[in-house]
Design an enzyme around this catalytic site. Sequence first.
Site, short mmCIF file in Angstrom:
data_model
loop_
_atom_site.label_atom_id
_atom_site.label_comp_id
_atom_site.label_asym_id
_atom_site.label_seq_id
_atom_site.Cartn_x
_atom_site.Cartn_y
_atom_site.Cartn_z
N ASN A 7 0.87 -1.18 0.00
CA ASN A 7 0.00 0.00 0.00
C ASN A 7 0.91 1.23 0.00
O ASN A 7 1.49 1.58 1.03
CB ASN A 7 -0.89 -0.03 1.25
N ARG A 88 -2.39 -1.95 -3.61
CA ARG A 88 -3.67 -1.33 -3.32
C ARG A 88 -3.81 -0.06 -4.18
O ARG A 88 -2.93 0.80 -4.17
CB ARG A 88 -3.74 -0.93 -1.85
N HIS A 177 -13.24 1.59 0.26
CA HIS A 177 -13.10 0.51 1.25
C HIS A 177 -13.60 -0.84 0.70
O HIS A 177 -13.94 -1.74 1.46
CB HIS A 177 -13.91 0.78 2.54
N HIS A 203 -17.88 -0.53 7.76
CA HIS A 203 -16.43 -0.27 7.93
C HIS A 203 -16.34 1.11 8.58
O HIS A 203 -16.49 2.13 7.92
CB HIS A 203 -15.72 -0.29 6.57
N GLY A 205 -14.02 3.43 10.60
CA GLY A 205 -12.71 3.82 11.13
C GLY A 205 -12.62 5.32 11.06
O GLY A 205 -13.66 6.00 11.13
N ASN A 206 -11.45 5.85 10.87
CA ASN A 206 -11.32 7.29 10.69
C ASN A 206 -12.11 7.72 9.44
O ASN A 206 -12.87 8.68 9.46
CB ASN A 206 -9.84 7.64 10.58
N GLY A 207 -11.94 6.96 8.36
CA GLY A 207 -12.87 7.04 7.22
C GLY A 207 -13.92 5.97 7.47
O GLY A 207 -13.61 4.96 8.11
N ARG A 236 -14.40 14.34 8.20
CA ARG A 236 -15.21 14.56 6.99
C ARG A 236 -16.68 14.65 7.35
O ARG A 236 -17.15 13.93 8.24
CB ARG A 236 -15.03 13.40 6.01
N ASP A 278 -10.84 11.71 17.06
CA ASP A 278 -10.63 10.34 17.50
C ASP A 278 -11.73 9.91 18.46
O ASP A 278 -11.97 10.57 19.47
CB ASP A 278 -9.25 10.25 18.20
N ILE A 327 -13.04 1.79 14.71
CA ILE A 327 -14.16 2.04 15.62
C ILE A 327 -15.09 0.82 15.67
O ILE A 327 -15.49 0.38 16.75
CB ILE A 327 -14.90 3.33 15.18
N GLU A 379 -7.34 -5.98 5.02
CA GLU A 379 -7.25 -5.61 3.60
C GLU A 379 -5.98 -6.16 2.96
O GLU A 379 -5.99 -6.55 1.79
CB GLU A 379 -7.31 -4.08 3.47
#
Length: 391
Positions: A7, A88, A177, A203, A205-207, A236, A278, A327, A379
Amino acid sequence: MKILSVNAGSSSLKFQLYDMPEEKVLLSGLMERIGIGNSFYTIKVNGEKIKKEKELNNHEEAFKVLVEELESNNVVDSLEEIKGIGHRVVQGGDYFDKTVVINQEVLSKIEELSSLAPLHNPAAVTGIKAAMHVFVNAIQTAVFDTAFHQSIPKENYLYALPYSWYENYKVRRYGAHGTSHKFVSERMNEILGRTNTKLITCHIGNGASISAVVNGKCINTSMGLTPNAGLIMGTRCGDIDASIIPYIMEKTGMSAKEIDNAINKESGLLAISKKSSDSRDIEDGIANGDENCILAQKMYVRRIVDYIAKYYVEMNGCDAICFTAGIGENAIDTRRDVINELSSLGIYLDSEANNVRGKERLISTKDSKVQCWIIPTDEELMIARDTFKLL
Ligand code: AMP
């Protein structure tokens, strides 16, 4: 057979070497600050973590250092042992609905799609070219974040905007994702012991994104043309009224670039909590009675529940809801708050089972109409599996 999963970011390189088909991780690591000075890397091998400072001027140098580490740690005797390298790639547009072997044509298409993923696709191209120079005999594959979402029907991927925007500028929903949603839905089907299933994969997470997956195929997803659609995320905003943007531009004189920065980096949990992006800090704030954190969490959970309800109706029911990513796997309170909002669908949380972080587990009660699971995502492994299958 050894397969390397890669990645590449603009100044980073994350990698994991697998022995396939056993799926054994032989070595993993991350190189940071490539090309910007003070670079360093960490590598995990034989249960040991190595951290080294080393000037890495570009990705090719980074790969060469990786090869030195592979050889000095006796992970490989020769480079020839690495038969495949899976890269990726964030944006595959509507060209790619699956993992492909990279040739010149594929590389040109990934470059062409940079306008849709300006931060990510150029970095992937850099990583691919560097890997091709260093691992000359390995087959290189591109694993796209968007590929799993290419099965989404047109009524779900099109925006109700001037049709020429779609035709001329490729404006449509692509999602993101996808590699994670695919991994989680495949694992869920394995647990359920069948493939004729209706799943909602979260999914978070932060995104963050949510997908509806029917019989192993994605039929809808919350991210859009870019990863700033759908859910509220760390920084975001997710879904908003599009007209807010010209309104604020007129009021403040902000440029498109400044607006883009505000909606991607200064919004979400960070904006509402006025504290942090966070979720651990939000949890701490809530425990201390911080009103802004309480509000941020309510809005955050509301949006997740909205999407679960939407996809439940769209699929005419659901067999399992899966939680994954930072998360989804770890935030016990967020999972609790989401599932508690779903009781009108006959979905019930097993609080004791939910009291866990990062473990695969059923977290709904026996009488819950839909099973809820924590499914840790992987992933890198998905990239290695796809590459192995192609080889
Ligand atoms: P990811 O983007 O999947 O790496 O997820 C990162 C996010 O996961 C972080 O921003 C945290 O908000 C969240 N996270 C990680 N560990 C925990 C934890 N133990 N409790 C709550 N949230 C967590």
